[in-house]
Design an enzyme around this catalytic site. Structure first.
Site, PDB file in Angstrom:
ATOM      1  N   HIS A  18      28.120  16.777  22.296  1.00 48.93           N
ATOM      2  CA  HIS A  18      29.519  16.379  22.086  1.00 48.93           C
ATOM      3  C   HIS A  18      30.420  17.588  22.081  1.00 48.93           C
ATOM      4  CE1 HIS A  18      27.534  12.756  20.663  1.00 48.93           C
ATOM      5  NE2 HIS A  18      28.666  12.163  20.849  1.00 48.93           N
TER       6      HIS A  18
ATOM      7  N   LYS B  45      33.576  18.064  16.718  1.00 50.48           N
ATOM      8  CA  LYS B  45      32.757  17.001  16.165  1.00 50.48           C
ATOM      9  C   LYS B  45      31.967  17.474  15.196  1.00 50.48           C
ATOM     10  CE  LYS B  45      29.269  13.089  16.906  1.00 50.48           C
ATOM     11  NZ  LYS B  45      30.296  12.180  16.122  1.00 50.48           N
TER      12      LYS B  45
ATOM     13  N   GLY C 275      26.125  10.109  15.212  1.00 51.96           N
ATOM     14  CA  GLY C 275      25.626   8.596  14.617  1.00 51.96           C
ATOM     15  C   GLY C 275      24.804   7.875  15.673  1.00 51.96           C
TER      16      GLY C 275
END
Length: 248
Positions: free
Chosen positions: A141, A145, A151
């Protein structure tokens, strides 16, 4: 009649994307924009959910896990369906969410992409059929983040675990020891402006299966949230997820 949506976390990156998606949808409209961190110049944004008591059909949340208590109370008080798109919840917060789902319709997914939901199905099936394989997950990511692992990575690990109930999810790998056969490993990278890439590898001594999902634009998460909002209208209290949406 349009579905009237309260956007919680309206000033965040995903809040802006969601607002544009709703504006383009012929059957939806924004009831209110809410964000406690909104700048003073944003006169059209409410700083608190409780400041808005106007008409609404649901709340879509792309905010921060720390505000979930206030969010749940607001939705319960007004009996509004909640589409919860935030991640990074603590164990106590997750219990609050489960408790609230007994009183309101609540949709929660670690990833709002329909493609990710289909990926999780493939991972579960592959873990069941490709017996004896080592399972490792890599998630990548952008460098802003905060939570790691994502998740979505945990959702994919749990999908594999459904077919391997004795497996243990290991987040991060360090030290000096060999890999255990019953591990499901999860590794995280944070760099640049990557929207989100998840790769699940199932490997034996003779072959490897790789299942990969790559997000090209954050709009796919808004698209999923809007689909979930449509799905949730008229639903009774309970916990719903992408599996329920795909099954309809």
């Amino acid at each position: 009649m349009s579905i009237r949506v309260i956007i919680n976390g309206a000033c965040g990156r995903m809040g802006h994307v969601l607002a544009r998606t709703i504006e383009a949808a012929p059957d939806m409209e924004t009831a209110a924009l809410v964000d406690p961190g909104a700048p003073e110049a944003a006169a059209d944004v409410y700083h608190s959910l409780t400041d808005y008591q106007g008409p609404a059909d649901c709340v879509i949340d792309f905010s921060n896990h720390a505000g979930v208590g206030t969010l749940l109370s607001y939705c319960e008080d007004r009996q509004l369906p909640l589409i919860l798109c935030t991640t990074g919840f603590t164990a106590d917060e997750l219990q609050m969410i489960r408790d609230a789902s007994a009183r309101i319709p609540l949709f929660r997914s670690a990833n709002m992409s329909l493609g990710v939901a289909l990926t999780a199905r493939l991972v579960q099936e592959a873990a069941a059929k490709f017996l004896g394989s080592d399972i490792e997950i890599l998630e990548i990511h952008h460098n802003r983040k905060a939570d790691a692992p994502s998740g979505t990575a945990l959702m994919l690990a749990e999908a594999a675990q459904k077919s391997r109930p004795d497996a243990e999810i290991i987040t991060g790998r360090s030290g000096h020891h060999v890999r255990e056969k019953n591990e499901i490993g999860v590794a995280s990278l944070r760099m640049g402006n990557i929207v989100g890439t998840h790769e699940v590898c199932l490997s034996t001594d003779t072959e490897t299966i790789t299942i990969r999902h790559e997000a090209h634009d954050r709009a796919l998460f808004a698209d999923g949230a809007v689909s979930a909002a449509r799905f949730m209208i008229g639903k009774p209290a309970g916990m719903y997820n992408m599996e329920d949406l795909l099954a309809e």
